[in-house]
Design a protein around this motif. Structure first.
Motif, PDB file in Angstrom:
ATOM      1  N   GLU A 251     -12.717 -64.303  28.383  1.00 57.28           N
ATOM      2  CA  GLU A 251     -11.692 -63.369  28.525  1.00 57.28           C
ATOM      3  C   GLU A 251     -12.325 -62.733  30.091  1.00 57.28           C
ATOM      4  O   GLU A 251     -13.490 -62.923  30.518  1.00 57.28           O
ATOM      5  CB  GLU A 251     -12.009 -62.133  27.544  1.00 57.28           C
ATOM      6  CG  GLU A 251     -11.397 -62.833  26.253  1.00 57.28           C
ATOM      7  CD  GLU A 251     -11.410 -61.702  25.179  1.00 57.28           C
ATOM      8  OE1 GLU A 251     -10.733 -61.706  24.223  1.00 57.28           O
ATOM      9  OE2 GLU A 251     -12.485 -60.729  24.900  1.00 57.28           O
TER      10      GLU A 251
ATOM     11  N   CYS B  97     -11.651 -59.123  33.042  1.00 53.22           N
ATOM     12  CA  CYS B  97     -10.914 -57.622  33.307  1.00 53.22           C
ATOM     13  C   CYS B  97     -11.219 -57.379  34.596  1.00 53.22           C
ATOM     14  O   CYS B  97     -12.004 -58.158  35.531  1.00 53.22           O
ATOM     15  CB  CYS B  97     -11.587 -56.786  32.422  1.00 53.22           C
ATOM     16  SG  CYS B  97     -13.308 -56.071  32.826  1.00 53.22           S
TER      17      CYS B  97
ATOM     18  N   ALA C 150      -3.049 -66.978  28.593  1.00 54.84           N
ATOM     19  CA  ALA C 150      -1.600 -66.217  28.647  1.00 54.84           C
ATOM     20  C   ALA C 150      -1.822 -65.019  29.337  1.00 54.84           C
ATOM     21  O   ALA C 150      -0.921 -64.426  29.911  1.00 54.84           O
ATOM     22  CB  ALA C 150      -1.091 -65.950  27.178  1.00 54.84           C
ATOM     23  N   HIS C 151      -2.790 -64.288  29.243  1.00 54.23           N
ATOM     24  CA  HIS C 151      -3.170 -62.897  29.494  1.00 54.23           C
ATOM     25  C   HIS C 151      -4.041 -63.038  31.015  1.00 54.23           C
ATOM     26  O   HIS C 151      -5.028 -63.759  31.247  1.00 54.23           O
ATOM     27  CB  HIS C 151      -4.045 -62.161  28.635  1.00 54.23           C
ATOM     28  CG  HIS C 151      -3.171 -62.013  27.345  1.00 54.23           C
ATOM     29  ND1 HIS C 151      -1.962 -61.335  27.301  1.00 54.23           N
ATOM     30  CD2 HIS C 151      -3.649 -62.443  26.186  1.00 54.23           C
ATOM     31  CE1 HIS C 151      -1.738 -61.280  25.899  1.00 54.23           C
ATOM     32  NE2 HIS C 151      -2.432 -61.974  25.308  1.00 54.23           N
ATOM     33  N   GLU C 152      -3.830 -61.882  31.813  1.00 56.59           N
ATOM     34  CA  GLU C 152      -4.302 -61.915  33.029  1.00 56.59           C
ATOM     35  C   GLU C 152      -5.882 -61.746  32.884  1.00 56.59           C
ATOM     36  O   GLU C 152      -6.408 -61.167  32.071  1.00 56.59           O
ATOM     37  CB  GLU C 152      -3.777 -60.473  33.743  1.00 56.59           C
ATOM     38  CG  GLU C 152      -4.635 -60.575  35.170  1.00 56.59           C
ATOM     39  CD  GLU C 152      -3.984 -59.506  36.099  1.00 56.59           C
ATOM     40  OE1 GLU C 152      -4.291 -59.328  37.214  1.00 56.59           O
ATOM     41  OE2 GLU C 152      -3.216 -58.434  35.666  1.00 56.59           O
TER      42      GLU C 152
ATOM     43  N   GLY D 138      -7.810 -63.947  31.710  1.00 58.69           N
ATOM     44  CA  GLY D 138      -8.389 -64.903  30.854  1.00 58.69           C
ATOM     45  C   GLY D 138      -8.671 -66.395  31.533  1.00 58.69           C
ATOM     46  O   GLY D 138      -7.986 -66.353  32.709  1.00 58.69           O
TER      47      GLY D 138
ATOM     48  N   ARG E 278      -6.353 -67.081  34.913  1.00 62.07           N
ATOM     49  CA  ARG E 278      -5.091 -66.329  34.785  1.00 62.07           C
ATOM     50  C   ARG E 278      -4.728 -65.280  35.934  1.00 62.07           C
ATOM     51  O   ARG E 278      -5.643 -64.135  35.866  1.00 62.07           O
ATOM     52  CB  ARG E 278      -4.304 -66.260  33.646  1.00 62.07           C
ATOM     53  CG  ARG E 278      -3.129 -65.123  33.509  1.00 62.07           C
ATOM     54  CD  ARG E 278      -2.045 -66.032  34.140  1.00 62.07           C
ATOM     55  NE  ARG E 278      -1.712 -67.085  33.365  1.00 62.07           N
ATOM     56  CZ  ARG E 278      -0.958 -68.167  33.518  1.00 62.07           C
ATOM     57  NH1 ARG E 278      -0.264 -68.150  34.805  1.00 62.07           N
ATOM     58  NH2 ARG E 278      -0.641 -69.049  32.739  1.00 62.07           N
TER      59      ARG E 278
ATOM     60  N   ASP F  88      -1.906 -62.302  38.038  1.00 63.73           N
ATOM     61  CA  ASP F  88      -0.642 -61.871  37.967  1.00 63.73           C
ATOM     62  C   ASP F  88       0.464 -62.693  38.563  1.00 63.73           C
ATOM     63  O   ASP F  88       1.562 -62.557  38.442  1.00 63.73           O
ATOM     64  CB  ASP F  88      -0.608 -60.253  38.134  1.00 63.73           C
ATOM     65  CG  ASP F  88      -1.093 -60.022  39.816  1.00 63.73           C
ATOM     66  OD1 ASP F  88      -1.419 -61.232  40.332  1.00 63.73           O
ATOM     67  OD2 ASP F  88      -0.631 -59.023  40.179  1.00 63.73           O
TER      68      ASP F  88
END
Length: 337
Positions: free
Chosen positions: A67, A69, A157-159, A161, A176, A178
């Motif tokens: 993960e 951020c 799937a998520h930014e 990640g 990943r 955007d």
């Protein structure tokens, strides 16, 4: 030859036919952009998350392996010293990879080195040791899965990640974004990696073309659109980069006070320019200065456009004067549509 933009957002002469072809690749296929010059650091040790969580605007506690951020790091007055992507790669939250604009790298390095005293954390330079290639566009996933022999369902799937894949024996971290997928790997494999991605269908494009798409999407860059006078909320970064439930961090008081009790004096806006204009050009509304132009590009879709932090009295729909040449610009909300 007509005006376009270089990687610093400065208007320059470029072959617009080639730029239009690259733009089409980025919006219809998969463009490949070398971003290896970005600043890269690693933090290791049992105290890495605890330490960095007290320095940046977003929440890191609970961030699992795979993960990541986006966050900003601030002065004590709440002004941005830079922004960064943070990736958790250790199984026990004991390793973080940091990725930032090159212009903010020294400030990030200095902040970590200065404040890590007393924490179980080690700082490692990775800028020259690691390369970064960006796959951008609607076919980015297709190219990544083909090059690294994956199913699309395996890609994050998520930014922010990420997962560890391989090209032969070479490990590569797929992240990943955007707009597609980033590949992070050891620099010695750069040409091999580039060749493999091109064989899989990616087409190398210039940073200038990628900048056009970035500006169209309304994404500011530190060092061009943002600087050490910027508070995150002014640049519309609160949702992406700021946690209002985490513990204390440097600059938190200013950010929280503005969020709960105030209104920013400036907002990040789009500018529909009447002509190509250099970044840094002053913007005025009537006789009053309301800001300056940041990024400036010529879009095949929208024509000359730019980004700027403008005072709130220059509301969307207003026409502002640009510089002293009699040019003007219409202020619009982002992204450009």
């Amino acid at each position: 030859m007509k005006p376009s933009v270089d990687i610093l957002g400065v208007v320059a002469a470029t072959d617009t036919t080639a730029l239009a072809a690259e733009y089409a690749t980025l919006t219809e296929g998969c463009g490949l952009v070398d971003r290896s010059e970005r600043g890269k650091l690693a933090l290791t040790g049992a105290g890495a998350v605890e330490f960095l969580n007290g320095q940046v605007t977003n929440e890191l506690v609970g961030l699992g392996s795979g993960e990541g951020c986006y966050a900003a790091f601030l002065s004590h007055k709440g002004k941005m010293l830079g922004d960064l992507r943070i990736l958790s790669v250790g199984e026990n939250a004991d390793e973080l990879l940091l990725d930032t604009e090159r212009s903010a790298l020294q400030a990030l390095f200095d902040m970590v080195r200065r404040f890590k005293v007393g924490y179980d954390v080690e700082l490692h330079k990775r800028t020259l040791e690691s390369s970064l290639l960006s796959l951008l566009g609607p076919s980015a996933d297709k190219v990544a899965t083909k090059a690294f022999v994956l199913d699309e369902a395996q890609l994050p799937a998520h930014e922010h990640g990420h997962l560890l894949a391989h090209l032969g024996q070479t490990p590569v971290r797929l992240i990943r974004t955007d707009s597609g997928v980033d590949a992070l790997f050891e620099t010695e494999a750069l040409e091999t990696m580039r060749d493999a991605l091109e064989v899989a269908g990616a087409i190398s494009v210039s940073e200038a073309a990628a900048e056009i798409v970035r500006v169209e999407h309304g994404q500011p860059r530190y060092g061009i659109d943002l600087d050490d006078s910027t508070i995150p909320q002014e640049a519309d970064l609160n949702e992406r980069a700021v946690s209002f439930t985490k513990g204390c961090y440097v600059g938190q008081e200013t950010v929280a006070r503005l969020y709960y009790k105030g209104k920013p004096n400036r907002h990040l806006r789009g500018l529909l320019l009447s002509e190509p204009t250099e970044p840094g050009t002053a913007l005025t509304l009537g006789e009053r200065s309301v800001g300056s132009l940041g990024s400036s590009v010529v879009s095949p879709k929208f024509g000359p456009i730019g980004l700027g932090l403008v005072r709130r009295e220059a509301e969307p729909g207003a026409t502002v004067s640009v510089g002293e040449r009699g040019a003007d610009a219409v202020v619009v909300k982002l992204p450009f549509r």
